[in-house]
Write a protein that holds these residues in place. Structure first.
Motif, PDB file in Angstrom:
ATOM      1  N   VAL A 370       0.818  -1.215   0.000  1.00 39.79           N
ATOM      2  CA  VAL A 370       0.000   0.000   0.000  1.00 39.79           C
ATOM      3  C   VAL A 370       0.851   1.264   0.000  1.00 39.79           C
ATOM      4  O   VAL A 370       0.641   2.155  -0.833  1.00 39.79           O
ATOM      5  CB  VAL A 370      -0.949   0.003   1.217  1.00 39.79           C
ATOM      6  CG1 VAL A 370      -1.777   1.289   1.256  1.00 39.79           C
ATOM      7  CG2 VAL A 370      -1.868  -1.213   1.177  1.00 39.79           C
ATOM      8  N   ILE A 371       1.790   1.377   0.936  1.00 32.42           N
ATOM      9  CA  ILE A 371       2.585   2.591   1.053  1.00 32.42           C
ATOM     10  C   ILE A 371       4.066   2.240   1.195  1.00 32.42           C
ATOM     11  O   ILE A 371       4.424   1.105   1.490  1.00 32.42           O
ATOM     12  CB  ILE A 371       2.145   3.459   2.252  1.00 32.42           C
ATOM     13  CG1 ILE A 371       2.289   2.673   3.567  1.00 32.42           C
ATOM     14  CG2 ILE A 371       0.745   3.987   2.067  1.00 32.42           C
ATOM     15  CD1 ILE A 371       1.998   3.492   4.809  1.00 32.42           C
ATOM     16  N   ARG A 372       4.899   3.216   0.992  1.00 34.19           N
ATOM     17  CA  ARG A 372       6.322   3.084   1.241  1.00 34.19           C
ATOM     18  C   ARG A 372       6.856   4.454   1.647  1.00 34.19           C
ATOM     19  O   ARG A 372       6.201   5.492   1.439  1.00 34.19           O
ATOM     20  CB  ARG A 372       7.083   2.588   0.015  1.00 34.19           C
ATOM     21  CG  ARG A 372       7.048   3.544  -1.171  1.00 34.19           C
ATOM     22  CD  ARG A 372       8.057   3.180  -2.248  1.00 34.19           C
ATOM     23  NE  ARG A 372       9.432   3.300  -1.787  1.00 34.19           N
ATOM     24  CZ  ARG A 372      10.490   3.175  -2.595  1.00 34.19           C
ATOM     25  NH1 ARG A 372      10.319   2.920  -3.889  1.00 34.19           N
ATOM     26  NH2 ARG A 372      11.710   3.316  -2.124  1.00 34.19           N
ATOM     27  N   LEU A 373       8.058   4.451   2.214  1.00 30.33           N
ATOM     28  CA  LEU A 373       8.704   5.687   2.645  1.00 30.33           C
ATOM     29  C   LEU A 373       9.906   5.934   1.743  1.00 30.33           C
ATOM     30  O   LEU A 373      10.716   5.037   1.497  1.00 30.33           O
ATOM     31  CB  LEU A 373       9.156   5.557   4.101  1.00 30.33           C
ATOM     32  CG  LEU A 373       9.367   6.841   4.902  1.00 30.33           C
ATOM     33  CD1 LEU A 373       8.077   7.635   4.988  1.00 30.33           C
ATOM     34  CD2 LEU A 373       9.879   6.524   6.293  1.00 30.33           C
ATOM     35  N   PHE A 374      10.007   7.149   1.219  1.00 25.43           N
ATOM     36  CA  PHE A 374      11.129   7.523   0.362  1.00 25.43           C
ATOM     37  C   PHE A 374      11.556   8.936   0.735  1.00 25.43           C
ATOM     38  O   PHE A 374      10.763   9.873   0.660  1.00 25.43           O
ATOM     39  CB  PHE A 374      10.724   7.455  -1.114  1.00 25.43           C
ATOM     40  CG  PHE A 374      11.838   7.813  -2.075  1.00 25.43           C
ATOM     41  CD1 PHE A 374      12.848   6.902  -2.359  1.00 25.43           C
ATOM     42  CD2 PHE A 374      11.866   9.050  -2.692  1.00 25.43           C
ATOM     43  CE1 PHE A 374      13.865   7.210  -3.240  1.00 25.43           C
ATOM     44  CE2 PHE A 374      12.878   9.376  -3.583  1.00 25.43           C
ATOM     45  CZ  PHE A 374      13.887   8.457  -3.863  1.00 25.43           C
ATOM     46  N   ARG A 375      12.805   9.052   1.152  1.00 24.52           N
ATOM     47  CA  ARG A 375      13.336  10.351   1.594  1.00 24.52           C
ATOM     48  C   ARG A 375      12.425  11.013   2.633  1.00 24.52           C
ATOM     49  O   ARG A 375      12.182  12.216   2.606  1.00 24.52           O
ATOM     50  CB  ARG A 375      13.544  11.287   0.408  1.00 24.52           C
ATOM     51  CG  ARG A 375      14.596  10.820  -0.595  1.00 24.52           C
ATOM     52  CD  ARG A 375      14.778  11.806  -1.719  1.00 24.52           C
ATOM     53  NE  ARG A 375      15.637  11.274  -2.757  1.00 24.52           N
ATOM     54  CZ  ARG A 375      15.823  11.843  -3.951  1.00 24.52           C
ATOM     55  NH1 ARG A 375      15.180  12.971  -4.240  1.00 24.52           N
ATOM     56  NH2 ARG A 375      16.611  11.290  -4.843  1.00 24.52           N
ATOM     57  N   ARG A 736      19.895   8.954  11.651  1.00 22.06           N
ATOM     58  CA  ARG A 736      18.582   9.317  11.097  1.00 22.06           C
ATOM     59  C   ARG A 736      18.357  10.820  11.118  1.00 22.06           C
ATOM     60  O   ARG A 736      17.724  11.377  10.215  1.00 22.06           O
ATOM     61  CB  ARG A 736      17.475   8.579  11.858  1.00 22.06           C
ATOM     62  CG  ARG A 736      17.472   7.091  11.545  1.00 22.06           C
ATOM     63  CD  ARG A 736      16.422   6.321  12.301  1.00 22.06           C
ATOM     64  NE  ARG A 736      16.581   4.890  12.060  1.00 22.06           N
ATOM     65  CZ  ARG A 736      16.061   3.941  12.807  1.00 22.06           C
ATOM     66  NH1 ARG A 736      15.325   4.262  13.871  1.00 22.06           N
ATOM     67  NH2 ARG A 736      16.257   2.672  12.517  1.00 22.06           N
ATOM     68  N   GLN A 737      18.852  11.501  12.126  1.00 19.53           N
ATOM     69  CA  GLN A 737      18.719  12.954  12.148  1.00 19.53           C
ATOM     70  C   GLN A 737      19.438  13.583  10.961  1.00 19.53           C
ATOM     71  O   GLN A 737      18.934  14.530  10.345  1.00 19.53           O
ATOM     72  CB  GLN A 737      19.264  13.510  13.461  1.00 19.53           C
ATOM     73  CG  GLN A 737      18.346  13.286  14.654  1.00 19.53           C
ATOM     74  CD  GLN A 737      18.958  13.742  15.951  1.00 19.53           C
ATOM     75  OE1 GLN A 737      20.174  13.707  16.124  1.00 19.53           O
ATOM     76  NE2 GLN A 737      18.118  14.134  16.907  1.00 19.53           N
ATOM     77  N   ALA A 738      20.612  13.053  10.626  1.00 23.93           N
ATOM     78  CA  ALA A 738      21.353  13.558   9.468  1.00 23.93           C
ATOM     79  C   ALA A 738      20.574  13.290   8.183  1.00 23.93           C
ATOM     80  O   ALA A 738      20.493  14.160   7.293  1.00 23.93           O
ATOM     81  CB  ALA A 738      22.736  12.909   9.408  1.00 23.93           C
ATOM     82  N   TYR A 743      16.693  15.346   3.902  1.00 26.47           N
ATOM     83  CA  TYR A 743      15.383  15.227   3.268  1.00 26.47           C
ATOM     84  C   TYR A 743      14.628  16.550   3.304  1.00 26.47           C
ATOM     85  O   TYR A 743      13.881  16.871   2.374  1.00 26.47           O
ATOM     86  CB  TYR A 743      14.537  14.169   3.984  1.00 26.47           C
ATOM     87  CG  TYR A 743      15.082  12.770   3.952  1.00 26.47           C
ATOM     88  CD1 TYR A 743      15.951  12.338   2.946  1.00 26.47           C
ATOM     89  CD2 TYR A 743      14.736  11.848   4.950  1.00 26.47           C
ATOM     90  CE1 TYR A 743      16.447  11.047   2.938  1.00 26.47           C
ATOM     91  CE2 TYR A 743      15.227  10.553   4.940  1.00 26.47           C
ATOM     92  CZ  TYR A 743      16.084  10.162   3.943  1.00 26.47           C
ATOM     93  OH  TYR A 743      16.569   8.888   3.927  1.00 26.47           O
ATOM     94  N   ALA A 744      14.787  17.301   4.388  1.00 27.29           N
ATOM     95  CA  ALA A 744      14.030  18.543   4.557  1.00 27.29           C
ATOM     96  C   ALA A 744      14.471  19.623   3.575  1.00 27.29           C
ATOM     97  O   ALA A 744      13.735  20.579   3.348  1.00 27.29           O
ATOM     98  CB  ALA A 744      14.177  19.046   5.985  1.00 27.29           C
TER      99      ALA A 744
END
Length: 887
Positions: A370-375, A736-738, A743-744
């Motif tokens: 259904v969904i995925r995470l990218f950047r 993950r913060q990096a 991504y932002a």
């Protein structure tokens, strides 16, 4: 219950028995029958587990997991079950160590003497007792390690106790969290646990092997890891193994390393035998496999095999799935934290999408991801959406549906045949299988549910999270999480299916029966419906702002002071405490509102400065922007528009139109109001993890309590239950913060195929057009009307005080927390969203011209530029001559 239904020898099982003995048990039976050297044993079937629950009146649908786990573990096993287990155990004690072990040439350095352990025949033989869940080893998820295993269990009382503890482990916090993360229904009635009991293999060396490289995805190599003694230490990550990589074509060892202390336990002969067996297991199943093996007394044993579920794809065979961020922006815009995605992602995927399509019998799409995470952004499976939309008539596949696809895919969807008979069958199934989901019932179901939800939230709030232990906080969260599941199961029909269908049907009627080509009639009929919780919040905020006018010192302080510095200033004023009491009352009622749905984002109760900034703006827009007056005006315009529309229609059409409008009103309110209550649930999730984050900070695991949002829920659970090394936690968070900082800085692509992003827009809007020194940007007209005014680009709600009355708000997306900005705003431009997005709905309520879905609007428009927003035609004209442009 006959013993034959409770206990079955492993040698009698095949992979077709997975529902009876779980994935692990079925695989072991399959491998035994195929001639692989599997230690002998038996399986306690799922019937035994269900019998245990039934006998002690334990219901997973109504019993909280912690209570269920404790009850299962302590309840006495029935005589029938206990006798069946002990009979099989006594028979096992008389069997040889293995029916057909692999007995290769002895590896160099191996002990050639055989122990006498295999010759012992006692009634208290040592066994391994392993859980085997019916959700285990599925093609899409491996549940290795989520339920318990007990090794070297010896004696009848110890065996019975280990079986009960295996059953109970199906409901451990770790297992429940993992199932939710994998998108499975954790309370499903078909979920059960079998138990595998096998003679212990007294391994001198044990390990794992992969028939393909699990990191690179290369299918041309076999990866082997090994440790001294039992392999559990390796599987659990307690020790570092020796490692070898074998080229499948040449059988040559291309890489090899001993254990960190220099122990070269993987000898050439052992490597060859393990590689050979690993390749044979893959050949048997036809897919890459992850196996566990053991070497004991000069023989090689196969302990377990499962498919590798996370293997990267081959470079030569890229993922062809089409993913769209544009549909995600309708429901879940912006960056999403790892913690929130790990909780709500599976919930959305399973309860809002996969379960409904399965229930309606749409088998062609029911198994698609259904969904995925990218950047850091959520993408929906466009192939799934295209398949679901094919169950609706082509006339209702309007631009708010097709606009989430690339043009070629949109054209395919538009021309796809309507699966009428299967849609009718689906509606019949819905009426029988989930009556509350039908269009005539679902909006009422939400209304009936709200009082119960509020009561349960009050009960949860009785726990002082600041004084609770981590385990108590996790228990609190699990209860709040269960409320989220219940909420999703209620709203899944009305939020998407009924809402979209009614909107498109209403639009079709107005266009074809009343000539509403510019959708102005539609916009007026969708506004002015009483009972909207978002507008109620806006009115309460207006009342809070107006309350300051009786205390000039408070009004002046708000005007002169930055919102983040206001609280101590107001506390020091004579009239300040009275206003702060009103602020506290407002936050108790509406403090769960936020600027995004992500629990990593502070809500109003966390940061009252957000509310004070909105109060400050309300004090500058003037009483003519009173939201009560705006709503009254919209209600009058709606009544007049309805009178005009009904006058255009014939009596039969008038009846049909009134029915559709009635339900459309209910479901447009439903869409906004369910979010109001869902935010209450999300805020309890946030409170729970902030409390855990505070305790992690005290233990030195995290630098700040907000760092907890960089962890997944299963990781937080593991840290609480099992403990993690401080360096490991901090390293994970820092990495993950990096990533999220990077991504932002960029907006991800609209579409993906595999991991390749791309942009495609219709030819007439593919690039800004110019003429007469002006730039034209295109989007979707969401609220009619046109306005020319200075633009104000806002990147977050903290910038709200800079928005002046009459300016056009330009931002990426809006959530309920942004709604107060719509009062006194001249127009709206959004980079994301659709006709039923929050920004579109509220802009119509307040009669604000709005254009949404304008790619890179916040980069192409500058604050201070004079722009024209045409909500009828769906464009923005940027004028080169402007007043003051902020760079």
């Amino acid at each position: 219950m006959p013993p034959s239904s409770l206990v079955i020898p492993i040698a009698h099982l095949t992979r077709a028995d997975a529902l009876l003995v779980g994935g692990k048990g079925a695989n072991l039976g399959e491998l035994t029958r195929a001639g692989f050297p599997v230690p002998p044993g038996f399986c306690l079937t799922t019937a035994a587990y269900r019998h245990h629950l039934t006998e002690h009146h334990l219901d997973p649908l109504t019993t909280e997991p912690t209570t269920l786990r404790q009850s299962i573990a302590t309840a006495e096993m029935s005589p029938a079950t206990a006798n069946a287990v002990l009979d099989a155990y006594r028979q096992l004690a008389g069997e040889p160590q293995s029916g057909s072990p692999e007995q290769p040439t002895m590896p160099v350095g191996a002990d050639e003497s055989r122990s006498d352990s295999s010759k012992q025949r006692t009634a208290s033989v040592a066994v391994a007792v392993r859980s085997s869940a019916t959700a285990e080893d599925l093609p899409e998820a491996s549940f290795a390690g989520q339920q318990d295993t007990f090794l070297n269990v010896e004696g009848e009382p110890a065996l019975l106790d280990a079986v009960r503890r295996c059953w109970a482990s199906l409901w451990s916090d770790r297992a429940v969290a993992y199932r939710r993360h994998a998108g499975l229904d954790v309370e499903a009635t078909d979920l059960a646990l079998a138990v595998v009991v096998q003679r212990m293999v007294p391994a001198s060396v044990a390990g794992v092997a992969f028939s393909a490289d699990p990191v690179s995805g290369r299918r041309d190599r076999i990866v082997i890891e090994a440790v001294r003694g039992l392999g559990e230490a390796l599987v659990s990550g307690q020790v570092s193994p020796a490692r070898a990589v074998v080229d499948r074509a040449s059988s040559e060892v291309t890489e090899q390393a001993p254990t960190p202390d220099g122990d070269a336990i993987l000898t050439p002969g052992l490597i060859a035998q393990v590689a050979n067996m690993t390749a044979r297991v893959e050949a048997h199943y036809g897919t890459p496999q992850d196996i566990e093996w053991a070497w004991a007394d000069g023989a090689l044993y196969l302990l377990q095999a499962r498919p590798i579920t996370t293997l990267p794809g081959d470079a030569g065979a890229p993922d062809a799935t089409l993913w769209t961020r544009l549909w995600s922006d309708e429901y879940w815009s912006g960056l999403v934290s790892p913690l929130f995605y790990s909780i709500f992602g599976p919930m959305l995927s399973h309860y809002l999408m996969r379960e409904p399509v399965r229930l309606m019998g749409f088998k062609d799409v029911s198994e698609l991801p259904v969904i995925r995470l990218f950047r850091g952004h959520v993408y929906f499976n466009a192939d799934l959406l295209k398949g679901v939309f094919a169950y609706g008539p082509p006339a209702l596949r309007t631009d708010n549906l097709t606009g989430v696809f690339p043009p070629e895919t949109a054209a395919e969807m538009q021309s796809a045949p309507f699966k009428l008979s299967r849609r009718i069958l689906g509606e019949v199934r819905l009426a029988f299988l989930d009556r509350d989901g039908t269009i005539v019932r679902n909006y009422r179901r939400l209304e009936e549910y709200v009082p119960t939800l509020l009561q349960r939230l009050d009960e949860l709030d009785a726990l002082d999270l600041s004084q609770a232990t981590p385990a108590e906080i996790l228990h609190y969260f699990r209860q709040a999480e269960a409320l989220g599941v219940e909420h999703c199961r209620i709203i899944r029909w009305g939020l998407v299916s009924h809402n979209l269908s009614l909107y498109n049907l209403l639009r079709y009627m107005l266009q074809h029966w009343c000539g509403d080509e510019d959708r102005s009639l539609l916009a007026r009929l969708l506004a002015g419906v009483p009972g909207n919780k978002t507008l109620e919040t806006n009115q309460a905020l207006w009342d809070l702002a107006q309350a300051t006018r009786v205390a000039p010192s408070v009004t002046q302080a708000i005007a002169d002071t930055e919102p983040g510095e206001l609280l101590p200033v107001l506390a020091a004023l004579p009239d300040g405490p009275a206003f702060l009491q009103r602020l506290d009352a407002f936050l108790r009622e509406y403090g769960h509102r936020s600027v995004t749905r992500d629990i990593a984002t502070p809500a109003w109760e966390d940061d009252p400065a957000l509310v004070l900034g909105l109060v400050k703006r309300y004090l500058t827009v003037g009483t003519e922007s009173n939201p009560y007056a705006l709503e009254a005006r919209q209600a009058r315009e709606r009544a007049e528009t309805l009178r005009r529309v009904l006058a255009m229609l014939s009596p039969p059409r008038r009846v049909a139109f009134k029915v559709v409008l009635h339900y459309a009103d209910r479901y447009f309110l439903y869409r906004e109001n369910q979010r109001f209550y869902l935010d209450m649930i999300f805020q309890r999730w946030r409170r729970a993890f902030l409390a855990i984050g505070q305790q992690f900070v005290a233990r030195g695991l995290l630098a700040t309590l907000e760092d907890v949002f960089m962890l997944r829920v299963d990781e937080v659970t593991s840290i609480v239950e099992e403990g993690w090394d401080q360096a490991q936690v901090r390293e994970t968070v820092a990495e993950r913060q990096a990533q999220y900082a990077s991504y932002a800085r960029t907006l991800p692509p609209s579409f993906l195929r595999g991991d390749t992003g791309f942009e495609e827009t219709p030819a007439d809007v593919s690039a800004p057009s110019t003429g007469s020194g002006q730039t034209l940007l295109h989007g979707l007209g969401a609220s009619p009307g046109a306005v020319t005014a200075p633009a104000r680009v806002l990147h977050d709600l903290s910038e709200a005080p800079t928005l002046q009355r009459g300016e056009i708000l330009v931002t990426v997306a809006t959530d309920p927390g942004w709604t107060p900005l719509f009062v006194g705003t001249g127009g709206l431009v959004l980079e994301t969203g659709g006709m039923l997005s929050h920004g579109a709905i509220v802009s119509r309520e307040y009669g604000i011209p709005a254009v949404i879905g304008v790619r890179h609007a916040t980069q192409q428009i500058q604050s201070g530029q004079v722009i024209t927003v045409d909500g009828n035609q769906g464009y923005i004209r940027i004028h080169t001559q402007c007043t003051v442009c902020d760079a």
